[in-house]
Design a protein around this motif. Structure first.
Motif, mmCIF file in Angstrom:
data_model
loop_
_atom_site.group_PDB
_atom_site.id
_atom_site.type_symbol
_atom_site.label_atom_id
_atom_site.label_comp_id
_atom_site.label_asym_id
_atom_site.label_seq_id
_atom_site.Cartn_x
_atom_site.Cartn_y
_atom_site.Cartn_z
ATOM 1 N N ASN A 211 -41.979 2.490 14.932
ATOM 2 C CA ASN A 211 -41.146 1.992 13.832
ATOM 3 C C ASN A 211 -40.831 0.519 14.002
ATOM 4 N N VAL A 212 -40.571 -0.144 12.889
ATOM 5 C CA VAL A 212 -40.112 -1.537 12.878
ATOM 6 C C VAL A 212 -38.780 -1.600 12.146
ATOM 7 N N ASN A 213 -37.774 -2.151 12.820
ATOM 8 C CA ASN A 213 -36.448 -2.319 12.233
ATOM 9 C C ASN A 213 -36.044 -3.788 12.349
ATOM 10 N N VAL A 214 -35.793 -4.416 11.212
ATOM 11 C CA VAL A 214 -35.393 -5.826 11.209
ATOM 12 C C VAL A 214 -34.139 -5.961 10.360
ATOM 13 N N ASN A 215 -33.095 -6.557 10.940
ATOM 14 C CA ASN A 215 -31.823 -6.772 10.242
ATOM 15 C C ASN A 215 -31.416 -8.231 10.372
ATOM 16 N N ALA A 216 -31.168 -8.870 9.241
ATOM 17 C CA ALA A 216 -30.753 -10.270 9.228
ATOM 18 C C ALA A 216 -29.407 -10.395 8.539
ATOM 19 N N GLY A 217 -28.475 -11.080 9.199
ATOM 20 C CA GLY A 217 -27.172 -11.310 8.593
ATOM 21 C C GLY A 217 -27.214 -12.281 7.449
ATOM 22 N N ARG A 218 -28.292 -13.050 7.361
ATOM 23 C CA ARG A 218 -28.497 -13.966 6.239
ATOM 24 C C ARG A 218 -29.863 -13.652 5.618
ATOM 25 N N THR A 219 -30.826 -14.574 5.675
ATOM 26 C CA THR A 219 -32.128 -14.340 5.061
ATOM 27 C C THR A 219 -33.124 -13.770 6.072
ATOM 28 N N LEU A 220 -34.113 -13.048 5.537
ATOM 29 C CA LEU A 220 -35.196 -12.480 6.334
ATOM 30 C C LEU A 220 -36.510 -12.912 5.712
ATOM 31 N N ALA A 221 -37.380 -13.531 6.523
ATOM 32 C CA ALA A 221 -38.670 -14.006 6.019
ATOM 33 C C ALA A 221 -39.760 -13.681 7.026
ATOM 34 N N LEU A 222 -40.770 -12.940 6.578
ATOM 35 C CA LEU A 222 -41.935 -12.615 7.396
ATOM 36 C C LEU A 222 -43.145 -13.291 6.779
ATOM 37 N N GLY A 223 -43.782 -14.200 7.541
ATOM 38 C CA GLY A 223 -44.857 -15.007 6.988
ATOM 39 C C GLY A 223 -46.245 -14.473 7.219
ATOM 40 N N GLY A 224 -46.424 -13.565 8.181
ATOM 41 C CA GLY A 224 -47.742 -13.036 8.485
ATOM 42 C C GLY A 224 -47.917 -11.614 7.989
ATOM 43 N N GLY A 229 -47.143 1.474 12.555
ATOM 44 C CA GLY A 229 -47.622 2.835 12.734
ATOM 45 C C GLY A 229 -46.612 3.885 12.345
ATOM 46 N N GLY A 230 -45.338 3.506 12.215
ATOM 47 C CA GLY A 230 -44.271 4.411 11.811
ATOM 48 C C GLY A 230 -43.626 3.935 10.525
ATOM 49 N N HIS A 231 -42.288 3.966 10.510
ATOM 50 C CA HIS A 231 -41.529 3.502 9.351
ATOM 51 C C HIS A 231 -41.133 2.037 9.524
ATOM 52 N N ALA A 232 -40.899 1.359 8.410
ATOM 53 C CA ALA A 232 -40.432 -0.028 8.420
ATOM 54 C C ALA A 232 -39.145 -0.121 7.628
ATOM 55 N N ASN A 233 -38.087 -0.599 8.291
ATOM 56 C CA ASN A 233 -36.782 -0.794 7.647
ATOM 57 C C ASN A 233 -36.421 -2.273 7.753
ATOM 58 N N LEU A 234 -36.447 -2.968 6.630
ATOM 59 C CA LEU A 234 -36.192 -4.405 6.587
ATOM 60 C C LEU A 234 -34.965 -4.659 5.728
ATOM 61 N N THR A 235 -33.928 -5.264 6.338
ATOM 62 C CA THR A 235 -32.654 -5.471 5.640
ATOM 63 C C THR A 235 -32.184 -6.899 5.824
ATOM 64 N N SER A 253 -38.604 0.670 3.698
ATOM 65 C CA SER A 253 -37.316 0.435 3.072
ATOM 66 C C SER A 253 -37.048 -1.062 3.089
ATOM 67 N N LEU A 254 -36.909 -1.659 1.899
ATOM 68 C CA LEU A 254 -36.713 -3.101 1.761
ATOM 69 C C LEU A 254 -35.401 -3.339 1.043
ATOM 70 N N ALA A 255 -34.486 -4.082 1.689
ATOM 71 C CA ALA A 255 -33.162 -4.304 1.099
ATOM 72 C C ALA A 255 -32.774 -5.773 1.205
ATOM 73 N N ALA A 256 -32.570 -6.398 0.048
ATOM 74 C CA ALA A 256 -31.990 -7.743 -0.026
ATOM 75 C C ALA A 256 -30.624 -7.567 -0.688
ATOM 76 N N GLN A 257 -29.585 -7.521 0.105
ATOM 77 C CA GLN A 257 -28.294 -7.033 -0.382
ATOM 78 C C GLN A 257 -27.640 -7.943 -1.403
ATOM 79 N N THR A 258 -27.720 -9.259 -1.201
ATOM 80 C CA THR A 258 -27.076 -10.182 -2.145
ATOM 81 C C THR A 258 -28.021 -11.255 -2.649
ATOM 82 N N GLY A 259 -29.309 -11.182 -2.279
ATOM 83 C CA GLY A 259 -30.263 -12.204 -2.685
ATOM 84 C C GLY A 259 -31.491 -11.592 -3.326
ATOM 85 N N ALA A 274 -36.980 0.006 -2.494
ATOM 86 C CA ALA A 274 -36.600 -1.409 -2.587
ATOM 87 C C ALA A 274 -35.291 -1.540 -3.341
ATOM 88 N N GLU A 275 -34.441 -2.453 -2.843
ATOM 89 C CA GLU A 275 -33.174 -2.709 -3.524
ATOM 90 C C GLU A 275 -32.762 -4.150 -3.330
#
Length: 275
Positions: A211-224, A229-235, A253-259, A274-275
């Protein structure tokens, strides 16, 4: 104790204790090597402790030459610890520095590398077979990190990577009060987790068998590319941007809470939320 000449214990151990400074040139011990200083400890040449080495200072530790041991290495500095050339250790390496820890050249470690300091600059490539742990009360910068076990990086401040890093037993990178920026790739044969109070930016590819879990208190940017192989949770608390292709075996699961949620590449996943 001050000498720029060579010190060699050709058949046994070498121990130097000083209530003040220690400054030595090349140092060799057929068995264990121990240098203990209440003030600065400086090795201006090569250091070899065949069965193990311990460097302890009530102030700063500085090693200007290459360091080599077939045993364990322990370094304790009340202030800064610096290594200008390569390190080769067959077993575990433990470094504690109250101030800055700086590494210029490559470290090759047969055991586990555990480094804890006020700040860490691992500018040379680091390989440790039994795991890598970097902990800082301020910032961490690193180049290439590789291990057959788990890679963990934790800091209160910013974490910045300039190279490619990989671990077989999982990757965990956490900044409790700063951001994470990695210019290179991140790869894990298990899971991968990134968490930061501020931005999370990874410009290279992310590959994980779990699994991949990424949490950003501000912005999240993945360039590549993102290969999971499992689940991906990006917040992200603010905006979330995926610039490359994403191949996810499980759910996404893709979440951009205020942006804004910006997806520039294709996404393939079992399910997508996506939300």
């Amino acid at each position: 104790v001050k000498t720029d000449g060579a010190l060699a214990a050709t058949t046994g151990a070498l121990t130097i204790d000083s209530n003040g400074q220690i400054r030595v040139g090349n140092v060799f011990a057929r068995q264990a090597l121990a240098l203990n200083a209440r003030e600065d400890l400086s090795v201006v040449g090569q250091l070899v402790g065949t069965t193990g080495a311990a460097l302890n200072s009530g102030a700063n530790v500085g090693v200007s030459g290459a360091l080599e041991t077939n045993g364990q290495l322990s370094v304790i500095a009340a202030r800064d610890a610096s290594f200008a050339e390569s390190m080769l250790a067959a077993q575990d390496v433990n470094v504690r520095a109250g101030g800055a820890l700086s590494q210029i050249d490559q470290f090759v470690i047969g055991g586990r590398y555990d480094a804890r300091a006020g700040s860490i600059a691992a500018l040379g490539a680091t390989r440790a077979n039994a795991g890598i742990n970097l902990e800082s009360s301020a910032a961490v910068t690193f180049a290439n990190l590789a291990t057959e076990q788990q890679l963990t990086i934790s800091a209160q401040g910013d974490i910045a990577g300039s190279g490619d890093s990989a671990a077989l037993a999982g990757v965990s990178i956490v900044s409790t009060a700063g951001g994470i920026v990695n210019q290179g790739s991140l790869a894990s044969a298990a899971g991968l987790s990134l968490s930061a109070a501020h931005d999370v930016v990874v410009n290279g590819d992310i590959t994980s068998a779990g699994n991949v879990n990424v949490n950003a208190g501000r912005t999240l940017a993945l360039g590549g590319t993102l290969s999971v192989g499992g689940h991906a949770n990006l917040t992200a608390h603010s905006a979330l941007t995926l610039a490359g292709r994403s191949d996810i075996a499980g759910g996404a699961s893709l979440a951009a809470q205020t942006g804004n949620l910006v997806v520039l590449g294709d996404i393939t996943a079992d399910t997508i939320t996506a939300e």
